[in-house]
Scaffold this motif. Structure first.
Motif, mmCIF file in Angstrom:
data_model
loop_
_atom_site.group_PDB
_atom_site.id
_atom_site.type_symbol
_atom_site.label_atom_id
_atom_site.label_comp_id
_atom_site.label_asym_id
_atom_site.label_seq_id
_atom_site.Cartn_x
_atom_site.Cartn_y
_atom_site.Cartn_z
ATOM 1 N N LYS A 1 0.772 -1.174 0.012
ATOM 2 C CA LYS A 1 -0.057 -0.044 -0.037
ATOM 3 C C LYS A 1 0.875 1.041 0.123
ATOM 4 O O LYS A 1 0.529 1.956 -0.607
ATOM 5 N N ARG A 2 1.859 1.171 0.753
ATOM 6 C CA ARG A 2 2.639 2.506 0.948
ATOM 7 C C ARG A 2 3.501 2.666 -0.498
ATOM 8 O O ARG A 2 3.940 3.880 -0.574
ATOM 9 N N HIS A 3 3.737 1.653 -1.409
ATOM 10 C CA HIS A 3 4.158 1.998 -2.878
ATOM 11 C C HIS A 3 3.055 2.345 -3.711
ATOM 12 O O HIS A 3 3.399 2.561 -4.770
ATOM 13 N N ARG A 4 1.834 2.620 -3.201
ATOM 14 C CA ARG A 4 0.820 3.023 -3.990
ATOM 15 C C ARG A 4 0.521 2.156 -5.250
ATOM 16 O O ARG A 4 0.402 2.548 -6.356
ATOM 17 N N VAL A 5 0.615 0.762 -4.791
ATOM 18 C CA VAL A 5 0.199 -0.096 -6.034
ATOM 19 C C VAL A 5 -1.317 -0.833 -6.147
ATOM 20 O O VAL A 5 -1.824 -0.721 -4.860
ATOM 21 N N GLU A 6 -1.726 -1.111 -7.078
ATOM 22 C CA GLU A 6 -3.008 -1.629 -7.327
ATOM 23 C C GLU A 6 -2.976 -2.920 -7.831
ATOM 24 O O GLU A 6 -2.203 -3.288 -8.564
ATOM 25 N N PRO A 7 -3.901 -3.588 -7.708
ATOM 26 C CA PRO A 7 -4.081 -5.189 -8.253
ATOM 27 C C PRO A 7 -3.630 -4.879 -9.812
ATOM 28 O O PRO A 7 -2.950 -5.918 -10.250
ATOM 29 N N ARG A 8 -4.336 -4.165 -10.552
ATOM 30 C CA ARG A 8 -4.092 -4.007 -11.895
ATOM 31 C C ARG A 8 -2.600 -3.968 -12.242
ATOM 32 O O ARG A 8 -2.084 -4.676 -13.229
ATOM 33 N N GLN A 9 -1.802 -3.147 -11.611
ATOM 34 C CA GLN A 9 -0.492 -3.181 -11.819
ATOM 35 C C GLN A 9 0.435 -4.473 -11.375
ATOM 36 O O GLN A 9 1.432 -4.813 -12.092
ATOM 37 N N ALA B 1 12.312 -15.072 -13.622
ATOM 38 C CA ALA B 1 12.125 -13.619 -14.177
ATOM 39 C C ALA B 1 11.301 -12.702 -13.293
ATOM 40 O O ALA B 1 11.498 -11.352 -13.169
ATOM 41 N N LEU B 2 10.323 -13.417 -12.479
ATOM 42 C CA LEU B 2 9.673 -12.582 -11.772
ATOM 43 C C LEU B 2 10.294 -12.009 -10.635
ATOM 44 O O LEU B 2 10.039 -10.765 -10.147
ATOM 45 N N GLU B 3 11.292 -12.640 -10.097
ATOM 46 C CA GLU B 3 12.225 -12.148 -8.992
ATOM 47 C C GLU B 3 12.998 -10.796 -9.519
ATOM 48 O O GLU B 3 13.026 -9.910 -8.596
ATOM 49 N N SER C 1 6.400 0.000 -10.238
ATOM 50 C CA SER C 1 6.767 1.454 -9.494
ATOM 51 C C SER C 1 8.193 1.745 -9.346
ATOM 52 O O SER C 1 8.516 2.390 -8.389
ATOM 53 N N GLY C 2 9.343 1.105 -10.087
ATOM 54 C CA GLY C 2 10.520 1.033 -9.931
ATOM 55 C C GLY C 2 11.084 0.419 -8.815
ATOM 56 O O GLY C 2 12.495 0.332 -8.729
ATOM 57 N N LYS C 3 10.260 -0.415 -8.045
ATOM 58 C CA LYS C 3 10.637 -1.164 -6.737
ATOM 59 C C LYS C 3 10.802 -2.763 -7.026
ATOM 60 O O LYS C 3 9.735 -3.266 -7.854
ATOM 61 N N LEU C 4 11.759 -3.308 -7.007
ATOM 62 C CA LEU C 4 11.812 -4.942 -7.360
ATOM 63 C C LEU C 4 11.034 -5.688 -6.284
ATOM 64 O O LEU C 4 10.812 -5.402 -5.101
ATOM 65 N N ILE C 5 10.223 -6.521 -6.678
ATOM 66 C CA ILE C 5 9.055 -7.031 -6.080
ATOM 67 C C ILE C 5 9.593 -8.170 -5.207
ATOM 68 O O ILE C 5 8.971 -8.677 -4.380
ATOM 69 N N GLU C 6 10.903 -8.950 -5.542
ATOM 70 C CA GLU C 6 11.370 -9.976 -4.937
ATOM 71 C C GLU C 6 10.286 -11.017 -4.496
ATOM 72 O O GLU C 6 10.282 -11.415 -3.234
ATOM 73 N N LEU C 7 9.991 -11.693 -5.666
ATOM 74 C CA LEU C 7 8.902 -12.681 -5.584
ATOM 75 C C LEU C 7 9.519 -13.769 -4.741
ATOM 76 O O LEU C 7 10.475 -14.409 -4.906
#
Length: 603
Positions: free
Chosen positions: A502-510, A551-553, A558-564
């Motif tokens: 939430k603090r990265h302002r992401v939404e499910p669609r992103q 690939a997902l890792e 929004s410019g931040k690594l998601i680190e799956l």
């Protein structure tokens, strides 16, 4: 709106469409003679400067429909900023479009085309952009990143193409696409291509296109009813093993195996020969004399397997071909029809088998629509089936040898001498002779268990760069927490954690857009998504392929690594996901009640 039926449309030549001489020369050199229906209808309109909405299925030749007129109108001397931008939903499609542009620009020295997509380092892209390019082909997310960073100047853009527009919107790129359309010059020419016309596409067309010509292509392609079509879901690393097992189990006379590139034909043919199969490669680099010799061998039984590219197999008519294997699934649907048409000739029956990787499911669906046929799913032949075939073949060899009485009589005396000399049972001597004949290659296939693809047993360079986070306790030993849900097709799901919330302002669609684009996943591969303050939980297939996981890792949102990484029980993806949970979405079922009650951020 103009409607064209692929089967009844008149067939002009490319020379009659008004293309630039250099572009026409490249098309002719590539061996193209007659434009497809979408090309014949679209190219003159785009050359005339009008906007276009093209409705046609994947694989009907849309890339050439927009690439050829764009190249015909480019200013080769101007590289101050890109003149053309093509938006594609996935990096695979972006690369294919880029390769097509380069092929059609082969007679235009100095034309620069740049692919821009996530998962690739920014360095090479920035270098190319600073040097100057004519055409940029990219995914919406990475294009937006460059626009936000100020590294991509679209102020002089003359042409903008939305390729597979409906797929882009389905993947959650609607906002990015609208932002790009709004931030580019009003004077640009726009071409929008889509397989369908949902309301959102219609709205985009009315808002951002200037009195577009709407061109709809009705496909009526059907395949030979004598051809049995099947497909096998397989990961890329499994392809060679899968093909080997199929070759052992299938009762085929002669076969063509289609690959996407010239290099792959040589590599695969060599691997097949190493496994004892009589195979050869044929591609555009093969001389005419060698081609004729290989075709003659295929006809007379001197060759059983031909590994070929689409271009090399054109015009190949050999009745002996009983099977066609699409080792690499073609992206051009007409190529699929032509490929499988190499079998089932002269009233004979034929078999077509296609290897489909998880990220190519959309191509399989497109093939079904295009051919009006539904290939049946098959499973990889088991070790027991392969061994049964090998033992049966061994029996046949023994039976055949027994028919050669002269040689059998000679070796009978040899065996009798050994039995008398060493007092060994005859059956043991026969077994020992079989061992000598077999050599180091085992007769039977070992049934090795499939590796658990989600486990990470090796440290990659990226792991080391991240401070060995891949070696955290339990990371490689425990898989993702299993979800209680499964998709409509019964596919088991698991819960994964990503480091954006939430603090990265992401939404499910992103989240859906980024993961689908970088991991080659489809919308149907997603389950619940729960956004927490510092992280999010996503339901994905439990058996993610290793290459998809890697690939997902490296994916960024929004410019931040998601680190799956697998979620090991620290949360739930259900609507009641615990304190601090934010928006929750089931990708199939729409927004949950909890999400509806919470106003969405209007950023």
């Amino acid at each position: 709106m103009s409607n064209t039926d692929e089967t009844t449309a008149p067939a002009p030549t490319f020379a009659e469409l008004g293309l630039a001489d250099a572009v026409l020369d490249a098309v002719t050199s590539a061996g193209y003679e007659t434009p497809s229906a979408i090309q014949a209808a679209t190219i003159p309109v785009l050359l005339d400067g009008r906007d276009v909405v093209g409705l046609a299925q994947t694989g009907t030749g849309k890339t050439a429909a927009f690439a050829l007129p764009i190249l015909s109108n480019l200013d080769p001397k101007d590289v101050s900023s890109p003149q053309a931008l093509v938006l594609a939903p996935t990096r695979e499609l972006a690369l294919q479009v880029c390769e097509a542009f380069e092929r059609y620009a082969s007679k235009m020295p100095g034309i620069r085309v740049l692919p821009v997509y996530g998962g690739q380092g920014y360095g090479p892209q920035l270098t190319a952009l600073r040097r100057g390019v004519h055409v940029v082909v990219g995914t919406p997310g990475r294009i937006m990143d460059h626009l936000d960073k100020g590294t991509l100047d679209l102020s002089k853009l003359r042409f903008l193409v939305l390729d597979e527009a409906d797929e882009m919107l389905n993947m959650g790129f609607a906002e990015d696409v609208e932002t790009i359309l709004a931030d580019t010059p009003d004077s640009k020419q726009v071409a929008l291509f889509s397989a369908t016309m949902p309301p959102q596409i219609r709205r985009l067309s009315k808002k951002y296109l200037n009195n577009p010509e709407e061109i709809q292509i009705k496909s009526a392609t059907k395949t030979n009813v004598n051809i049995t079509q099947r497909y096998l879901m397989v990961s890329y690393p499994q392809k060679v093993d899968a093909l080997t097992r199929i070759l052992e189990v299938e009762n085929f006379e002669a076969m063509i195996v289609f690959t996407r590139t010239k290099g792959e034909t040589e590599t695969l043919a060599e691997k097949l020969r190493a496994r004892g199969f009589n195979a050869a490669a044929i591609n555009g680099d093969v001389t005419q004399n060698v081609r004729e010799r290989l075709v003659a061998q295929l006809k007379d039984g001197g060759l059983d397997i031909l590994v070929a590219t689409d271009v090399a197999a054109r015009g190949l008519d050999v009745e002996r071909i009983s099977h066609v294997v699409n080792y690499d699934l073609p992206t051009d649907l007409e190529a699929y029809v032509h490929r499988i048409g190499r079998t089932g000739r002269a009233g004979r029956t034929g078999d077509a088998i296609s290897f489909v990787t998880p990220r190519e499911r959309y191509l399989l669906k497109a093939i079904e629509k295009h051919t009006k046929a539904t290939p049946a799913e098959m499973r990889m032949p088991s070790a027991d089936e392969v061994n049964a075939t090998r033992l049966s073949r061994f029996d046949d060899q023994i039976t055949e040898a027994l028919n050669d009485t002269a040689k059998v009589e000679f070796f009978r005396d040899v065996v009798k001498h050994y039995v008398d000399e060493f007092n060994v049972p005859e059956v043991d001597v026969a077994a020992a002779l079989a061992v000598v004949l077999q050599g180091d290659v085992p007769l039977l296939l070992e049934d090795r268990p499939e590796p658990v693809r989600r486990e990470r047993t090796e440290r990659t360079d990226r792991d080391r760069d991240r401070g060995d986070r891949g070696d955290r306790p339990g990371r490689g030993e425990r898989g993702p927490r299993e979800s209680s849900r499964s998709r409509g097709n019964g596919q088991p799901m698991a819960v994964y954690r990503i480091s954006v919330g939430k603090r990265h302002r992401v939404e499910p669609r992103q989240i859906v857009g980024a993961i689908a684009n970088e991991g080659g996943l489809r919308r149907g591969d997603f389950g619940n998504i729960t956004i927490r303050p510092d992280f999010s939980l996503v339901e994905l297939p439990a058996d993610l392929a290793a290459e998809t996981y890697r690939a997902l890792e490296a994916t960024r949102i929004s410019g931040k690594l998601i680190e799956l990484r697998p979620d090991e029980g620290g949360g739930s993806t259900g609507p009641k996901g615990g304190r601090g949970s934010s928006e929750h979405q089931d990708v199939d079922g729409g927004w949950s009640d909890q999400a509806r009650k919470k106003p969405r951020r209007k950023d």
